[in-house]
Design a protein around this motif. Structure first.
Motif, PDB file in Angstrom:
ATOM      1  N   THR A 127      14.728  33.847  14.922  1.00  0.00           N
ATOM      2  CA  THR A 127      14.572  34.780  16.043  1.00  0.00           C
ATOM      3  C   THR A 127      14.953  34.150  17.376  1.00  0.00           C
ATOM      4  N   SER A 180      12.603  34.720  20.413  1.00  0.00           N
ATOM      5  CA  SER A 180      12.685  35.941  21.223  1.00  0.00           C
ATOM      6  C   SER A 180      12.199  37.156  20.460  1.00  0.00           C
ATOM      7  N   ARG A 181      11.583  38.086  21.208  1.00  0.00           N
ATOM      8  CA  ARG A 181      11.164  39.347  20.585  1.00  0.00           C
ATOM      9  C   ARG A 181      12.347  40.297  20.375  1.00  0.00           C
ATOM     10  N   LEU A 182      13.550  39.853  20.761  1.00  0.00           N
ATOM     11  CA  LEU A 182      14.742  40.652  20.484  1.00  0.00           C
ATOM     12  C   LEU A 182      15.003  40.790  18.991  1.00  0.00           C
ATOM     13  N   GLU A 227      12.586  30.502  24.125  1.00  0.00           N
ATOM     14  CA  GLU A 227      13.535  31.600  23.953  1.00  0.00           C
ATOM     15  C   GLU A 227      14.954  31.136  24.266  1.00  0.00           C
ATOM     16  N   PHE A 228      15.818  31.227  23.261  1.00  0.00           N
ATOM     17  CA  PHE A 228      17.228  30.842  23.337  1.00  0.00           C
ATOM     18  C   PHE A 228      17.417  29.386  23.783  1.00  0.00           C
ATOM     19  N   PRO A 234       7.534  29.631  23.934  1.00  0.00           N
ATOM     20  CA  PRO A 234       8.065  30.999  24.034  1.00  0.00           C
ATOM     21  C   PRO A 234       6.944  32.006  24.283  1.00  0.00           C
ATOM     22  N   VAL A 291      13.548  40.587  26.717  1.00  0.00           N
ATOM     23  CA  VAL A 291      13.527  39.134  26.834  1.00  0.00           C
ATOM     24  C   VAL A 291      12.658  38.703  28.011  1.00  0.00           C
ATOM     25  N   GLU A 292      12.345  37.415  28.054  1.00  0.00           N
ATOM     26  CA  GLU A 292      11.515  36.872  29.116  1.00  0.00           C
ATOM     27  C   GLU A 292      12.213  36.982  30.473  1.00  0.00           C
ATOM     28  N   THR A 319      15.005  34.492  31.063  1.00  0.00           N
ATOM     29  CA  THR A 319      16.201  34.816  30.283  1.00  0.00           C
ATOM     30  C   THR A 319      16.952  35.972  30.924  1.00  0.00           C
TER      31      THR A 319
END
Length: 474
Positions: free
Chosen positions: A94, A97-99, A130-131, A139, A333-334, A337
């Protein structure tokens, strides 16, 4: 390579090959340790079935094809992959990320195949920001990865979960990636060995091909130089693009020219004990018959600054392109980000082009320095691992975020932007018992030279691991 006096993945594999424990025994011990140390936040996803199936298959191979089993360097050793980078089957990524959701079976990759060929059994994914946009692995979707040496502090990023898992002994080795220090910074935070390989040395296919325009590399964080050397030899070569398969040179013998970067404190607040550890490492290498040559800060300053600019610009346009190409919902995203996405979308091509040209000049500057030295010894971190929450991502000031990271690891992105290999390992500890890391850089294709010198420093045994490896026979 010198043999360390503490357990590592090589020793664990030896115990498995000798029949002291089975692959399934080792896997079950790692799964138990993962559950017991859940509060550490090192591992964000576990698939016990995948791990146990891989271990069982190797136990069966050991009984039916013992010669093949014995040839696997890390036969039966449990590992975790990173939640960012080349994918591993059974472990859907992931990127913190909640993406994305953990659906499907997870893709395979050349990299994962080579880890399996080495005998490593992946059972989970380590925590990543995240990323990968942070030097802390915290995250918003959780968990927060904490440093096993002091849980109030960060384990680093973006391979912080990997480093925490290895330092805590959940596993003896873990997959990691490095686009701006993301292997080396967590290794330095947790007292581990981390090599950012030469550009082109590691496979990147078939679906993760360009690796941030060449600045990212993949390998592992380990508990010993010999583990890093062994996994490097198994994984490297025949990369099938997009970059040249850089030939590896045999480690040089005889007297080496060791460059020591001096006077970095004029521009970065590097704590005295960390600066002293770097000088002590260089002096120790000198005592082994090598020549020590001073490198002035002003010789490298332009390359360091150009690397920092290029890193920020490359990650911005990369995330903007990814979001737009996949038509993802940026609102998920955050905040940080989102800010990098906006920065990338707004960046003129001419600005990016200047940064890329600056990266080329930075590489040339380093090549000119390497005309008179074989390696450069320099700081990895400016300070001890900071408290949890020191790299917040709930704001939109990308310049501030990049500056915070550069202040903590001011010389990290230089190796990524230039493509040169760099390694970090601990060389002592501070008054709080935290590792004092050292970084060494070398020209393209000289990874084995880095490993050779790192093994010389490691034999001094100025750092000892605090936690045993799960399942290791005592």
């Amino acid at each position: 390579m010198g043999s360390p006096s503490y357990a590592d993945a090589t020793e664990l594999a030896g115990a498995i090959k000798s029949g002291t424990l089975t692959c399934v025994d080792a896997m079950q011990a790692a799964l138990d340790a993962c559950a017991k140390q859940d509060e550490l936040g090192a591992i964000t996803h576990v698939n016990p079935e995948t791990g146990l199936a891989a271990a069982l298959a190797l136990d069966q191979e050991a009984s039916v094809y013992p010669e093949r089993f014995a040839q696997r360097v890390f036969a039966g050793v449990p590992m975790v992959a990173k939640d960012l980078g080349g994918p591993f089957p059974g472990l859907p990524v992931t990127a913190g990320s909640r993406l994305f959701t953990r659906t499907g079976k997870g893709e395979d990759s050349d990299l994962a195949e080579r880890f399996r060929d080495a005998g490593l059994c992946a059972f989970g994914l380590s925590t990543s920001p995240e990323f990968g946009f942070s030097l802390a692995s915290e995250p918003a979707i959780g968990p927060i990865s904490r440093n096993p040496l002091d849980p109030s502090r960060t384990a680093g990023g973006s391979s912080g979960g990997a480093a925490a898992a290895v330092a805590a002994g959940i596993v003896a080795i873990a997959h990691a990636t490095d686009a701006g220090g993301s292997i080396r910074v967590p290794a330095a935070c947790c007292g581990l060995v981390g090599l950012k390989p030469t550009r082109g040395a590691m496979p990147g296919g078939p679906s993760f091909g360009n690796h941030l325009g060449g600045i990212a590399s993949e390998l592992a964080v380990t508990r010993s130089v010999r583990d890093t050397a062994a996994i490097f030899d198994v994984i490297r070569g025949k990369t099938r693009g997009p970059y040249a398969d850089i030939a590896q040179h045999p480690a040089k013998t005889g007297k080496l020219r060791v460059g020591l970067l001096t006077d970095t404190g004029r521009h970065y607040a590097i704590e005295s004990d960390r600066a002293q550890a770097v000088e002590a490492a260089a002096r120790f290498l000198e005592s082994q018959g090598n020549e020590l040559i001073s490198i002035r800060w002003d010789e490298m300053e332009s390359a360091v600054q150009a690397s920092a600019r290029a890193f920020g610009d490359i990650i911005s346009v990369n995330i903007a392109g990814l979001i737009d190409d996949l038509k993802l919902d940026v609102r998920l995203v955050e905040t940080m980000t989102q800010a990098f996405i906006m920065r990338g979308r707004a960046m003129p091509a001419t600005v990016l082009w200047r940064s890329l040209n600056g990266a080329v000049r930075a590489s040339r500057t380093l090549w000119e320095i390497f005309d008179r030295v074989d390696v450069i010894v320099l700081p990895m971190l400016a300070a001890a691992p900071p408290p949890i929450g020191s790299f917040p991502t709930d704001h939109s000031d990308t310049d501030l975020h990049l500056e915070r990271m550069a202040s903590f690891a001011p010389l990290a992105s230089l190796a990524n932007i230039s493509g040169f290999p760099a390694i970090t390992l601990p060389f002592g500890e501070d008054d709080e018992g935290l590792p004092l890391p050292v970084q060494i850089m070398a020209p393209m294709g000289e990874d084995k030279l880095l490993l050779k010198l790192a093994s010389v420093l490691e034999v001094e045994q100025r750092w000892q691991h605090r936690f045993p490896i799960a399942g290791f026979p005592t």
